[in-house]
Design a protein around this motif. Structure first.
Motif, PDB file in Angstrom:
ATOM      1  N   THR A 237      30.909  64.349  67.175  1.00 43.42           N
ATOM      2  CA  THR A 237      30.746  65.605  67.904  1.00 43.42           C
ATOM      3  C   THR A 237      29.766  66.502  67.159  1.00 43.42           C
ATOM      4  OG1 THR A 237      33.018  65.452  68.713  1.00 43.42           O
ATOM      5  CG2 THR A 237      31.944  67.603  68.885  1.00 43.42           C
ATOM      6  N   LYS A 238      28.950  67.254  67.928  1.00 39.93           N
ATOM      7  CA  LYS A 238      28.014  68.201  67.330  1.00 39.93           C
ATOM      8  C   LYS A 238      27.915  69.426  68.233  1.00 39.93           C
ATOM      9  CE  LYS A 238      23.379  68.675  65.351  1.00 39.93           C
ATOM     10  NZ  LYS A 238      23.921  69.101  64.042  1.00 39.93           N
ATOM     11  N   THR A 239      27.936  70.607  67.634  1.00 41.59           N
ATOM     12  CA  THR A 239      27.768  71.862  68.366  1.00 41.59           C
ATOM     13  C   THR A 239      26.352  72.391  68.148  1.00 41.59           C
ATOM     14  OG1 THR A 239      28.656  73.101  66.485  1.00 41.59           O
ATOM     15  CG2 THR A 239      30.211  72.434  68.199  1.00 41.59           C
ATOM     16  N   PHE A 240      25.856  73.147  69.120  1.00 42.67           N
ATOM     17  CA  PHE A 240      24.477  73.630  69.095  1.00 42.67           C
ATOM     18  C   PHE A 240      24.450  75.147  69.291  1.00 42.67           C
ATOM     19  CE2 PHE A 240      24.553  69.371  70.995  1.00 42.67           C
ATOM     20  CZ  PHE A 240      23.778  68.670  70.075  1.00 42.67           C
ATOM     21  N   ASP A 241      23.718  75.814  68.425  1.00 46.10           N
ATOM     22  CA  ASP A 241      23.500  77.250  68.535  1.00 46.10           C
ATOM     23  C   ASP A 241      22.058  77.545  68.113  1.00 46.10           C
ATOM     24  OD1 ASP A 241      23.809  79.924  68.887  1.00 46.10           O
ATOM     25  OD2 ASP A 241      24.964  80.267  67.032  1.00 46.10           O
ATOM     26  N   PRO A 242      21.174  77.849  69.037  1.00 45.92           N
ATOM     27  CA  PRO A 242      21.420  78.144  70.457  1.00 45.92           C
ATOM     28  C   PRO A 242      21.668  76.882  71.269  1.00 45.92           C
ATOM     29  CG  PRO A 242      19.079  78.207  69.993  1.00 45.92           C
ATOM     30  CD  PRO A 242      19.755  78.024  68.665  1.00 45.92           C
ATOM     31  N   PRO A 243      22.244  77.011  72.479  1.00 49.36           N
ATOM     32  CA  PRO A 243      22.540  75.845  73.321  1.00 49.36           C
ATOM     33  C   PRO A 243      21.272  75.098  73.720  1.00 49.36           C
ATOM     34  CG  PRO A 243      23.739  77.777  74.081  1.00 49.36           C
ATOM     35  CD  PRO A 243      22.747  78.262  73.062  1.00 49.36           C
ATOM     36  N   LEU A 244      21.445  73.800  74.019  1.00 47.18           N
ATOM     37  CA  LEU A 244      20.326  72.946  74.417  1.00 47.18           C
ATOM     38  C   LEU A 244      20.004  73.178  75.891  1.00 47.18           C
ATOM     39  CD1 LEU A 244      21.410  69.573  72.736  1.00 47.18           C
ATOM     40  CD2 LEU A 244      19.880  71.326  71.829  1.00 47.18           C
ATOM     41  N   GLU A 245      18.749  73.528  76.166  1.00 51.36           N
ATOM     42  CA  GLU A 245      18.306  73.739  77.541  1.00 51.36           C
ATOM     43  C   GLU A 245      17.060  72.934  77.881  1.00 51.36           C
ATOM     44  OE1 GLU A 245      17.810  77.912  78.066  1.00 51.36           O
ATOM     45  OE2 GLU A 245      19.977  78.311  78.151  1.00 51.36           O
ATOM     46  N   THR A 281      29.065  73.110  78.306  1.00 45.94           N
ATOM     47  CA  THR A 281      28.030  74.134  78.358  1.00 45.94           C
ATOM     48  C   THR A 281      28.548  75.439  77.762  1.00 45.94           C
ATOM     49  OG1 THR A 281      28.637  75.005  80.532  1.00 45.94           O
ATOM     50  CG2 THR A 281      27.182  73.074  80.474  1.00 45.94           C
ATOM     51  N   GLU A 282      27.637  76.372  77.605  1.00 48.21           N
ATOM     52  CA  GLU A 282      27.981  77.665  77.026  1.00 48.21           C
ATOM     53  C   GLU A 282      28.991  78.414  77.886  1.00 48.21           C
ATOM     54  OE1 GLU A 282      25.440  81.267  74.895  1.00 48.21           O
ATOM     55  OE2 GLU A 282      24.598  80.166  76.601  1.00 48.21           O
ATOM     56  N   ARG A 283      29.017  78.137  79.177  1.00 47.10           N
ATOM     57  CA  ARG A 283      29.956  78.795  80.087  1.00 47.10           C
ATOM     58  C   ARG A 283      31.207  77.959  80.348  1.00 47.10           C
ATOM     59  NH1 ARG A 283      25.919  81.452  84.668  1.00 47.10           N
ATOM     60  NH2 ARG A 283      24.773  82.821  83.219  1.00 47.10           N
ATOM     61  N   GLY A 284      31.410  76.902  79.548  1.00 48.79           N
ATOM     62  CA  GLY A 284      32.630  76.112  79.658  1.00 48.79           C
ATOM     63  C   GLY A 284      32.597  75.001  80.670  1.00 48.79           C
ATOM     64  N   GLU A 285      31.451  74.699  81.277  1.00 49.10           N
ATOM     65  CA  GLU A 285      31.360  73.592  82.220  1.00 49.10           C
ATOM     66  C   GLU A 285      31.487  72.266  81.476  1.00 49.10           C
ATOM     67  OE1 GLU A 285      28.168  74.791  85.492  1.00 49.10           O
ATOM     68  OE2 GLU A 285      27.574  75.394  83.458  1.00 49.10           O
ATOM     69  N   GLU A 286      32.227  71.329  82.058  1.00 45.32           N
ATOM     70  CA  GLU A 286      32.447  70.019  81.440  1.00 45.32           C
ATOM     71  C   GLU A 286      31.580  68.982  82.150  1.00 45.32           C
ATOM     72  OE1 GLU A 286      34.290  69.347  78.853  1.00 45.32           O
ATOM     73  OE2 GLU A 286      35.261  71.315  78.608  1.00 45.32           O
ATOM     74  N   ASP A 318      18.962  72.026  92.502  1.00 40.23           N
ATOM     75  CA  ASP A 318      19.783  73.228  92.625  1.00 40.23           C
ATOM     76  C   ASP A 318      21.167  72.859  93.138  1.00 40.23           C
ATOM     77  OD1 ASP A 318      17.630  74.663  91.794  1.00 40.23           O
ATOM     78  OD2 ASP A 318      16.954  75.200  93.825  1.00 40.23           O
ATOM     79  N   GLY A 319      22.159  73.504  92.539  1.00 41.78           N
ATOM     80  CA  GLY A 319      23.541  73.239  92.922  1.00 41.78           C
ATOM     81  C   GLY A 319      24.198  72.155  92.115  1.00 41.78           C
ATOM     82  N   ARG A 320      23.411  71.304  91.431  1.00 39.46           N
ATOM     83  CA  ARG A 320      23.976  70.241  90.606  1.00 39.46           C
ATOM     84  C   ARG A 320      23.667  70.430  89.130  1.00 39.46           C
ATOM     85  NH1 ARG A 320      22.087  65.305  91.160  1.00 39.46           N
ATOM     86  NH2 ARG A 320      20.103  65.870  92.124  1.00 39.46           N
ATOM     87  N   ARG A 321      22.700  71.286  88.835  1.00 42.11           N
ATOM     88  CA  ARG A 321      22.323  71.521  87.451  1.00 42.11           C
ATOM     89  C   ARG A 321      23.299  72.495  86.791  1.00 42.11           C
ATOM     90  NH1 ARG A 321      16.402  73.724  85.428  1.00 42.11           N
ATOM     91  NH2 ARG A 321      16.921  73.890  83.205  1.00 42.11           N
ATOM     92  N   PRO A 322      23.662  72.288  85.507  1.00 40.92           N
ATOM     93  CA  PRO A 322      24.549  73.239  84.818  1.00 40.92           C
ATOM     94  C   PRO A 322      23.948  74.641  84.823  1.00 40.92           C
ATOM     95  CG  PRO A 322      24.233  71.242  83.516  1.00 40.92           C
ATOM     96  CD  PRO A 322      23.265  71.163  84.642  1.00 40.92           C
ATOM     97  N   THR A 323      24.833  75.639  84.849  1.00 38.49           N
ATOM     98  CA  THR A 323      24.381  77.034  84.892  1.00 38.49           C
ATOM     99  C   THR A 323      24.062  77.575  83.516  1.00 38.49           C
ATOM    100  OG1 THR A 323      26.664  77.814  84.784  1.00 38.49           O
ATOM    101  CG2 THR A 323      25.717  77.462  86.981  1.00 38.49           C
ATOM    102  N   ALA A 324      24.292  76.811  82.451  1.00 38.04           N
ATOM    103  CA  ALA A 324      24.015  77.261  81.085  1.00 38.04           C
ATOM    104  C   ALA A 324      23.657  76.054  80.239  1.00 38.04           C
ATOM    105  CB  ALA A 324      25.211  78.001  80.503  1.00 38.04           C
ATOM    106  N   GLY A 325      23.120  76.312  79.038  1.00 36.38           N
ATOM    107  CA  GLY A 325      22.751  75.230  78.133  1.00 36.38           C
ATOM    108  C   GLY A 325      23.966  74.553  77.525  1.00 36.38           C
TER     109      GLY A 325
END
Length: 526
Positions: A237-245, A281-286, A318-325
């Motif tokens: 596992t690896k976390t990213f800051d800033p998120p990957l976009e 994602t940064e907004r909690g999307e899995e 649009d509609g399928r892409r994550p809303t955050a990195g």
């Protein structure tokens, strides 16, 4: 299914733990009754379920051990590992019994007999333990085949089981002693006589337990084998800051993570065949995707799949892409094999099943397409049972096991004779079939043509003369309907070449009553 069985394993394990020489008689007891004994003890008259006093009276020098399942399992682990060094997908059924799917391994090693020889020699050489191997359809039949060192042909499990005693249903840890006793008292003394009963009657008399035993007696299986899952410490596992976009940044990070992931597996002598890629994602999307791999993954292969997966996620519409990195990425080995046992199930190159550059490039290209469009975007065909040509092929996602369904090669009623068309149209093409008088040809209630086909005109094309034809072959459709008769028939025709063309054309035509037009082109032969 291939089953490797170590005879009298509780006694073998107890003797190894106590340092007892193999030539001395020994037995394992539970509640003062024999649960297992060595071959030397059996030669002296010791039998399973015998009381301890009687066993010792028959064999005074008998070594006595207590039952210890933890000891049996611990000492059996080296044998499981020895099997895994040659064959992938191992399941330890119980201490003393190992099962593996045989299809991929037999093809890799040059046949079932060669595989059995290699396994027996390897396990005996690595562990010093004698073993027997059996091959049959299903775990139950393969276990009984291992007891007899028999390789049962595919589809012959029921015939192999039929003469065996019904007491074979009472395998360890099954709890079928009462059922077996009842079957014997009812006069059902062989597995064949029990299998001859209808499943409906078995369910009504013996319940769900009897139905399961009935399936086993018929050579069927209660479940597929469970492959050994990797330990959780192999996850990375690896976390990213800033998120990957951006895909290029994600590819760079994924390459580093793939190296760590592969090194962790390699340190344990493992390689990954099913890779799980999980992101948050940064907004909690899995986000998640399981990659089915046709062969064990290299670090480059892992990095490629991570990059392709990010291309699919971050460049989706649009509609399928994550809303955050992506703020967290996790790689999990959903399924592993021994790193030294690279058994290829698809596109084996060369006489020895080795890689070829062409096969590698093709496989990487197909996996790349899966990364962009999803795992269900690339398919390969496997044979399937059915009447029509479109029904006789099933598409399997790339990387899945390409196994034909049971009965795919059976003699299907109303099956089209001969070879299937090379091209089967997804949407049938309208056609017009006439006889020599110019009257449209139809099919009678007795499935005879109203006249010999003379010309066929296909939608958008000129009429072409029929050089030869065969049929019709009826297809029983909606047999349960009140009219109770077939409504479809097939005819094969050979048409003359078009003006300036020398080659003839062979077509499969389909006729259906109460349809306009009556005829359509279902397929075309090469």
């Amino acid at each position: 299914m291939l089953v490797l069985w170590c005879p009298d394993w509780p006694v073998v394990a107890a003797g190894v733990a106590a340092g007892l020489p193999a030539h001395l008689p020994a037995a394992v007891f539970a509640a003062n009754r024999v649960v297992a004994c060595s071959a030397i003890a059996r030669a002296a008259g010791v039998r399973r379920d015998m009381r301890r006093r009687e066993a010792q009276s028959r064999c005074p020098e008998l070594a006595v051990f207590g039952e210890d399942q933890d000891r049996d399992a611990r000492l059996f682990e080296p044998i499981v590992e020895a099997v895994e060094e040659l064959v992938v997908g191992v399941e330890a059924v119980r201490p003393g019994v190992v099962a593996v799917p045989v299809s991929g391994a037999s093809g890799y090693f040059g046949g079932e007999h060669r595989l059995v020889e290699l396994l027996v020699d390897h396990v005996s050489g690595e562990t010093g333990v004698e073993c027997q191997i059996g091959v049959a359809d299903g775990l139950f039949a393969a276990t009984l085949a291992a007891h007899r060192s028999v390789l049962v042909e595919e589809g012959a499990a029921a015939r192999f089981l039929a003469p065996l005693s019904v007491t074979e249903l009472d395998q360890p840890d099954t709890g079928r002693a009462e059922l077996v006793d009842l079957l014997r008292r009812l006069g059902l003394r062989t597995l064949g006589s029990f299998a001859a009963l209808s499943e409906r009657d078995v369910a009504g008399r013996f319940g769900s337990e009897g139905v399961l035993a009935h399936r086993l007696a018929n050579g069927q299986d209660e479940r597929p084998p469970h492959r050994r899952r990797p330990p959780p410490e192999l996850f990375v596992t690896k976390t990213f800051d800033p998120p990957l976009e951006r895909v290029d940044v994600a590819a760079f990070m994924g390459k580093t993570l793939a190296g760590r992931f592969h090194s962790g597996l390699s340190s344990r002598g493992l390689a990954c065949t099913r890779l799980g890629i999980y992101a948050t994602t940064e907004r909690g999307e899995e986000l998640s995707r399981i990659w089915r791999c046709a062969e064990p993954l290299t670090p480059e292969g892992i990095a490629d799949r991570v990059r392709w997966q990010f291309e699919g996620w971050l460049r989706a519409g649009d509609g399928r892409r994550p809303t955050a990195g992506v703020s967290e990425l996790r790689l999990e080995p959903e399924e592993t094999v021994e790193g030294a046992a690279l058994q290829l199930g698809l596109w084996q190159g060369g006489d020895g099943g080795e890689h070829t550059p062409e096969a590698d490039r093709a496989a990487r290209a197909l996996v790349h397409v899966q990364g962009l469009l999803g795992p269900d975007s690339v398919f390969t065909a496997v044979p399937e049972g059915g009447r029509g040509p479109a029904e006789r092929v099933r598409l399997v996602p790339w990387g899945d096991q390409r196994m034909p369904s049971d009965g795919h090669d059976a003699s299907w009623p109303e099956q089209l004779p001969g070879l299937s068309p090379a091209t089967v149209f997804e949407e049938p093409v309208p056609a017009f079939v006439t006889d020599a008088e110019g009257t449209e040809v139809s099919v009678t209630d007795r499935y005879a043509l109203t006249g010999p086909p003379h010309q066929v005109s296909i939608e958008g094309g000129a009429a072409r003369r029929v050089l030869a034809w065969a049929g019709p072959w009826p297809v029983l459709a909606r047999w349960w309907a009140p009219e109770g008769r077939p409504t479809t028939g097939r005819v094969q025709v050979v048409l003359e070449g078009m003006s300036g063309a020398q080659s003839e054309v062979a077509l499969l035509l389909n006729w259906q009553a109460k349809r306009s037009p009556l005829w359509t082109v279902e397929g075309m032969y090469d």
